[in-house]
Design an enzyme around this catalytic site. Structure first.
Site, PDB file in Angstrom:
ATOM      1  CG  ASP A 145      -7.629  -2.036  -2.875  1.00 51.93           C
ATOM      2  OD1 ASP A 145      -8.741  -1.534  -2.697  1.00 51.93           O
ATOM      3  OD2 ASP A 145      -6.578  -1.365  -2.881  1.00 51.93           O
ATOM      4  CG  HIS A 168      -2.049   0.991   1.148  1.00 52.49           C
ATOM      5  ND1 HIS A 168      -1.895   2.319   1.487  1.00 52.49           N
ATOM      6  CD2 HIS A 168      -3.343   0.851   0.757  1.00 52.49           C
ATOM      7  CE1 HIS A 168      -3.051   2.945   1.304  1.00 52.49           C
ATOM      8  NE2 HIS A 168      -3.942   2.078   0.871  1.00 52.49           N
TER       9      HIS A 168
END
Length: 429
Positions: free
Chosen positions: A363, A306
């Site tokens: 995600d 991330h």
């Protein structure tokens, strides 16, 4: 530590205040820089620029911390439902029982769409992306509810907030029903927020529909962990559009458009597309892991690591449990889940991923959960938008309540042509 930073530009010495946040974050206040020196700062993508002070969400990417209004995301996910978290984000405090009851009732009274809005869906192609529909219909709400467009009137803003939170799931579910040629299902206000959305998505008039409580729980967690993430692309868009005193419908519509981008809200959709690609190529996970390690391959594993979280994504830790529960319960014979679990195992154990802290992020797990619930891929980002709505509203509201509010107007460094003489059309070679 000094409360000012000293900057020397030629012979001019400047002092710029150092601002300290409540979590000891430090920032350099450059608001007077241009006035003092004629200079502006250049920061492509605003990656080192704080656009505002905010009391809504705190995150520490190094330590994997995410808090809404001071409350750890883990505690909120364990103890609250999405509507309660929505109240917290927008109003700054956890509600009392009476406040929460009133808030739920205020939302339930606005879940219906004006019947004339149903005709909008007839104008979209059957294969229109639901994010395009969502953005368009949200913007069009301003034409039906002209009694609540003034951003300076607290009562009008309040009505708009209730309408948006209530109607966004209805708008989204209608877009799905349109795409598969099924009749629209009206909201059912005796159901919870997540139950209502799932029944509008999957119920049909010809038979009873039962909402799976594990689906409701998983969806509730996904909406909570997506509810805010401080000054991201879509939230900054909502604030920027709102800074022009655009109404809340227009501001949220702009945020939805920003979220649509595959580098932002579309990442979970990209994760499933990657899994499908691996399956179509024979399901060889090792091959794609090796490709990801090879910088010359041009292949990137979606859903790992991330930009903000340099350790682990606390949101992923929360929803991994829900993901495992769903997959174990459903025992679905879907190769996507098999490939996803193999990739997860690699990322958690392979030294290459562990050393670089490339853990599965929110995600990755959210895409798998949506798939297990039966949400089609094109609707993934729509669910993200429903979850992120409270954060957008909270930031828009915070900005308008700030005494220092001003229209957003970034500067630039011009790198174009110098002054040129105009050449008439007939003389241009």
């Amino acid at each position: 530590m000094a409360d000012v930073a000293k900057l020397q530009v030629g012979d001019q010495k400047l002092e710029l205040p150092i601002i300290e946040g409540s979590e000891q974050e430090l920032g350099l206040d450059i608001s007077t820089l241009r006035g003092q020196s004629g200079l502006v700062t250049l920061d492509e993508g605003y990656v080192n620029t704080g656009s505002t002070t905010s009391g809504i969400t705190y995150l520490d990417g190094e330590k994997g911390i995410l808090r809404y209004r001071g409350y750890p995301i883990e505690e909120l996910a364990e103890n609250c439902d999405f509507v309660e978290v929505t109240y917290l984000l927008i109003y700054g405090e956890l509600p009392s029982e009476e406040q929460l009851k009133d808030f739920r009732n205020s939302i339930r009274s606005h879940t219906m769409l004006h019947e004339d809005m149903r005709s909008f869906y007839d104008g979209f192609p059957f294969d229109a992306h639901p994010m395009a529909i969502l953005s368009s219909v949200v913007s069009a709400l301003s034409t039906f509810y002209q009694d609540s467009l003034d951003p300076r009137d607290p009562e009008q803003v309040e009505r708009t907030i209730f309408r948006l939170i209530a109607k966004l799931p209805t708008i989204a579910a209608y877009s799905y029903k349109k795409s598969i040629g099924q009749p629209f299902i009206y909201p059912q206000n005796d159901l919870s927020y997540c139950e209502n959305f799932l029944q509008m998505m999957f119920a049909v008039p010809s038979e009873p529909f039962h909402v799976d409580p594990d689906f409701v729980k998983a969806l509730n967690l996904l909406l909570i962990v997506h509810a805010d993430h401080e000054q991201n692309c879509s939230t900054s868009t909502v604030r920027m559009v709102g800074s022009a005193d655009a109404n809340l419908y227009a501001s949220i519509s702009a945020g939805i458009s920003a979220l649509w981008g595959p580098l932002h809200g579309g990442a979970n959709e990209a994760c499933v597309s990657m899994l499908e690609r691996i399956i179509e190529d024979g399901g060889d996970v090792t091959k794609y892991v090796n490709m990801a390690k090879d910088k010359t391959s041009g292949f990137r594993l979606m859903g790992f690591g991330h930009r903000v979280y340099k350790n682990f994504d606390p949101r992923a830790v929360i929803i991994k449990k829900a993901c495992d529960t769903l997959l174990a319960k459903l025992d679905l014979q879907d190769p996507i889940f098999e490939v996803a679990q193999k990739l997860e195992e690699v990322a958690l154990n392979d030294p290459y991923f562990v050393e670089r802290k490339l853990y599965p992020n929110v995600d990755f797990y959210s895409g798998v959960i949506y798939r297990a619930i039966g949400i089609p891929v094109q609707m993934f980002t729509v669910l993200f938008a429903i979850g992120r709505l409270p954060g957008w509203v909270a930031h828009w509201k915070e900005m308008h309540e700030s005494p220092t509010k001003r229209i957003c107007r970034p500067r630039q460094i011009y790198t174009g042509e110098l002054k040129r003489d105009f050449v008439p059309l007939e003389k241009r070679g």
